[in-house]
Design a protein around this motif. Structure first.
Motif, PDB file in Angstrom:
ATOM      1  N   THR A   1       0.951  -1.223  -0.063  1.00  0.00           N
ATOM      2  CA  THR A   1      -0.049  -0.048   0.144  1.00  0.00           C
ATOM      3  C   THR A   1       0.986   1.413  -0.046  1.00  0.00           C
ATOM      4  O   THR A   1       1.723   1.517   0.882  1.00  0.00           O
ATOM      5  CB  THR A   1      -0.861  -0.005   1.188  1.00  0.00           C
ATOM      6  N   ILE A   2       0.815   2.100  -1.011  1.00  0.00           N
ATOM      7  CA  ILE A   2       1.608   3.378  -1.116  1.00  0.00           C
ATOM      8  C   ILE A   2       0.526   4.443  -1.578  1.00  0.00           C
ATOM      9  O   ILE A   2      -0.807   4.117  -1.988  1.00  0.00           O
ATOM     10  CB  ILE A   2       2.551   3.191  -2.308  1.00  0.00           C
ATOM     11  N   PRO A   3       0.989   5.485  -1.307  1.00  0.00           N
ATOM     12  CA  PRO A   3       0.227   6.916  -1.682  1.00  0.00           C
ATOM     13  C   PRO A   3       0.362   6.854  -3.203  1.00  0.00           C
ATOM     14  O   PRO A   3       1.154   6.557  -4.027  1.00  0.00           O
ATOM     15  CB  PRO A   3       1.258   7.990  -1.155  1.00  0.00           C
TER      16      PRO A   3
ATOM     17  N   GLU B   1      -0.177 -13.850  -5.647  1.00  0.00           N
ATOM     18  CA  GLU B   1      -0.981 -12.733  -5.994  1.00  0.00           C
ATOM     19  C   GLU B   1       0.150 -11.526  -5.431  1.00  0.00           C
ATOM     20  O   GLU B   1       0.427 -11.635  -4.264  1.00  0.00           O
ATOM     21  CB  GLU B   1      -2.427 -12.721  -5.332  1.00  0.00           C
ATOM     22  N   VAL B   2       0.089 -10.686  -6.141  1.00  0.00           N
ATOM     23  CA  VAL B   2       0.696  -9.251  -5.596  1.00  0.00           C
ATOM     24  C   VAL B   2      -0.344  -8.362  -5.821  1.00  0.00           C
ATOM     25  O   VAL B   2      -0.650  -7.858  -6.965  1.00  0.00           O
ATOM     26  CB  VAL B   2       1.959  -9.048  -6.649  1.00  0.00           C
ATOM     27  N   LYS B   3      -0.792  -7.729  -4.572  1.00  0.00           N
ATOM     28  CA  LYS B   3      -1.936  -6.762  -4.456  1.00  0.00           C
ATOM     29  C   LYS B   3      -1.294  -5.363  -4.379  1.00  0.00           C
ATOM     30  O   LYS B   3      -0.486  -5.429  -3.313  1.00  0.00           O
ATOM     31  CB  LYS B   3      -2.757  -7.232  -3.352  1.00  0.00           C
ATOM     32  N   LEU B   4      -1.509  -4.286  -5.174  1.00  0.00           N
ATOM     33  CA  LEU B   4      -1.006  -3.141  -5.035  1.00  0.00           C
ATOM     34  C   LEU B   4      -2.243  -2.058  -4.822  1.00  0.00           C
ATOM     35  O   LEU B   4      -3.068  -2.194  -5.658  1.00  0.00           O
ATOM     36  CB  LEU B   4      -0.328  -2.819  -6.255  1.00  0.00           C
ATOM     37  N   ARG B   5      -2.124  -1.493  -3.498  1.00  0.00           N
ATOM     38  CA  ARG B   5      -3.114  -0.638  -3.275  1.00  0.00           C
ATOM     39  C   ARG B   5      -2.599   0.688  -3.157  1.00  0.00           C
ATOM     40  O   ARG B   5      -1.840   1.091  -2.718  1.00  0.00           O
ATOM     41  CB  ARG B   5      -3.915  -0.995  -1.850  1.00  0.00           C
ATOM     42  N   LEU B   6      -3.499   1.609  -3.865  1.00  0.00           N
ATOM     43  CA  LEU B   6      -3.044   3.114  -4.091  1.00  0.00           C
ATOM     44  C   LEU B   6      -3.805   3.857  -3.279  1.00  0.00           C
ATOM     45  O   LEU B   6      -4.886   3.949  -3.460  1.00  0.00           O
ATOM     46  CB  LEU B   6      -2.856   3.403  -5.497  1.00  0.00           C
TER      47      LEU B   6
END
Length: 411
Positions: free
Chosen positions: A323-325, A374-379
Motif C-alpha cells: 500500500t503506497i500513496p 498474488e501481488v496486490k497493490l493498493r494506491l
C-alpha cells in the motif's frame, strides 16, 4: 416519502455523515431516528480518568438507568491518570466494575496508563481485569504506556480466559536486566494461547529490550504479527524478533510504516534487512502522510525489493500486499489527464524514476517466488471513479510488467 417513513438503512447512512456533536439533534427528527442516533453516538467511548473526573460515575448512572445504551458500545479507550491499577481506590474500582458489566457488546478496548509501571493490585484484577475477561464479544485489547514489564507474559492476566484474539502493545517497555539469564521465563499459566494477532509499536527509548527479552513462547498460537514502525532503527529489533524460533504458527507479517527513510549516504550505514521467508502472507503499508513525498516512496520501494531479494528458495510466500500513496508512481505528478503514458524503455525520465520498481518487479518474478499467487497493490487516494484511474492502472502495468504478464498483479 416523508422523513418518518425513510428506510432504516437510509437513516443509518445519513447519520454516518453527521458531526458527532450534532447527532443528539438527529434523535429529535422522528421516533425511528432515535435508535440509529444512539447507536452512532455510543459506538465509541473515550474515557479520561483523572482525580477530579466524575466520568465513570456518570456512565455508571447512565447505563444503570438505560442499559440498552451500553449495548451500542463497540470500542472504548480509557486513559488512566490516577494509577488506579497500582493504588488503593475501592470507590473508583467499584464504579469501573459497574460500567464494565453493562458493556456486553464491547469488541475493542484500549487501556492507556501514561508510562506507569505495571503492577496491578489484587483488587484491580478482581474488579477490572476479570470483568474485561468475561466480556463475551471482546476480540481486541490494546495496552499502551506501560513500563517495567518483566516480559510480555506479565500482562497475561488481562487476556487469559477471555474471548480476545488480538493484542496490541503500544509503547510498552520491558524491564532491562544485566543478563539474559535473569529474565523469568514464561510459565504455562502465563501463556496467551487465545492470541492469534499481535501488534507492536515499539517504544523509542529502549526498543532493543524487545529483541533481548521478548519471549515468543507466550503466544503459542500466534498467526499474525504486526509492527507499526515509527523509527527506522527499530528494524534491527524486528529482525532479531523474527529470527526467533518461538513462533511456529506464524502465517502473516504486517508492517505499517509511518517514519522517514533516509538514504544510506546520510545515515552512514545500509538499511537493515530481514528475511520474511517463513510468512505465507506479507503486507507492507505506508502512511498517507507521505502522499507528497515521492522520493521517500521511491526509497521504500527499493528497500522492499532488497527485503524480498533475500528470500530463501524454500519460502512459503503466497500473497504480497503493498500500500503506497498514489504520488509514488513514477511521473504521475508530471503528466496531465489525457496525456500519453510514456514507456520507461523509451522515456529516459521514467526509466530513472522506475528503477526501483523494475528491480522489485524482477525480484518478485524470480525463481525464489514459485509459490507466489498474488501481488496486490493498493494506491491511497486512488478512487475507481477517478478520471485518471485508467491511466494509473496502465502506469502500474508499465512499471511491473513481469508481475503483470504472470497474472499476479491485482489492483
Amino acid at each position: 416519502m416523508s422523513i418518518e417513513n425513510l428506510p432504516q438503512e437510509l437513516i443509518e447512512h445519513i447519520i454516518s455523515f453527521v458531526c458527532l456533536t450534532q447527532i443528539p439533534q438527529c434523535s429529535t427528527v422522528a421516533c425511528n431516528w432515535v435508535y440509529p442516533s444512539q447507536r452512532h453516538l455510543f459506538r465509541h467511548l473515550f474515557i479520561r480518568i483523572s482525580p477530579a473526573s466524575g466520568i465513570l460515575s456518570a456512565l455508571s448512572r447512565l447505563f444503570t438507568a438505560s442499559p440498552h445504551l451500553a449495548l451500542h458500545v463497540r470500542s472504548v479507550m480509557v486513559i488512566d491518570e490516577t494509577e488506579m491499577g497500582r493504588t488503593p481506590a475501592p470507590d473508583l474500582l467499584f464504579t469501573a466494575a459497574c460500567v464494565l458489566k453493562h458493556l456486553k457488546a464491547l469488541r475493542e478496548i484500549e487501556l492507556a496508563f501514561r508510562g506507569a509501571s505495571w503492577g496491578p493490585t489484587p483488587m484491580f484484577e478482581d474488579m477490572v481485569l476479570k470483568p474485561i475477561q468475561r466480556l463475551p464479544e471482546l476480540s481486541n485489547i490494546v495496552v499502551s504506556g506501560v513500563s517495567d514489564l518483566e516480559g510480555l507474559h506479565d500482562i497475561s492476566a488481562l487476556v487469559a480466559q477471555s474471548s480476545c484474539s488480538r493484542l496490541g502493545l503500544t509503547f510498552v517497555k520491558l524491564r532491562e536486566h544485566q543478563r539474559r539469564q535473569d529474565v523469568q521465563p514464561c510459565s504455562e499459566e502465563q501463556t496467551m494461547s487465545n492470541i492469534t494477532h499481535l501488534a507492536l509499536l515499539l517504544p523509542h527509548a529502549s526498543p532493543g529490550t524487545y529483541s533481548t527479552y521478548f519471549d515468543g513462547r507466550a503466544f503459542p498460537n500466534l498467526a499474525t504479527i504486526q509492527f507499526n514502525l515509527v523509527d527506522f532503527c527499530q528494524l534491527v529489533t524486528i529482525r532479531t524478533i523474527l529470527a526467533s524460533d518461538d513462533f511456529p504458527t506464524l502465517e502473516t507479517f504486517i508492517c505499517h510504516i509511518s517514519c522517514p527513510m533516509y538514504p544510506p549516504s546520510t545515515t552512514g550505514h545500509p538499511h537493515p534487512l530481514f528475511s520474511l521467508s517463513k510468512f505465507r502472507n506479507i503486507i507492507f503499508t505506508m502512511s498517507e502522510s507521505y502522499a507528497a513525498e515521492w522520493g521517500l516512496v521511491k526509497r521504500f520501494i527499493g528497500w522492499w525489493a532488497d527485503v524480498f531479494a533475500i528470500h530463501s528458495a524454500d519460502n512459503r510466500t503466497a500473497t504480497i500486499q503493498l500500500t503506497i500513496p498514489l504520488a509514488g508512481l513514477p511521473l504521475l505528478s508530471s503528466t496531465k489527464a489525457g496525456d500519453d503514458i510514456p514507456d520507461y524503455r523509451r522515456d529516459g525520465r521514467l526509466k530513472e524514476e522506475a528503477e526501483d520498481w523494475r528491480r522489485l518487479d524482477g525480484v518478485l518474478t524470480s525463481p525464489a517466488f514459485v509459490r507466489l499467487q498474488e501481488v496486490k497493490l493498493r494506491l491511497i487516494d486512488c478512487e475507481k471513479e477517478s478520471p485518471r484511474c485508467g491511466e494509473v492502472e496502465e502506469r502500474v502495468r508499465i512499471v511491473l510488467p513481469k508481475v503483470r504478464d504472470r497474472g499476479l498483479l491485482r489492483l
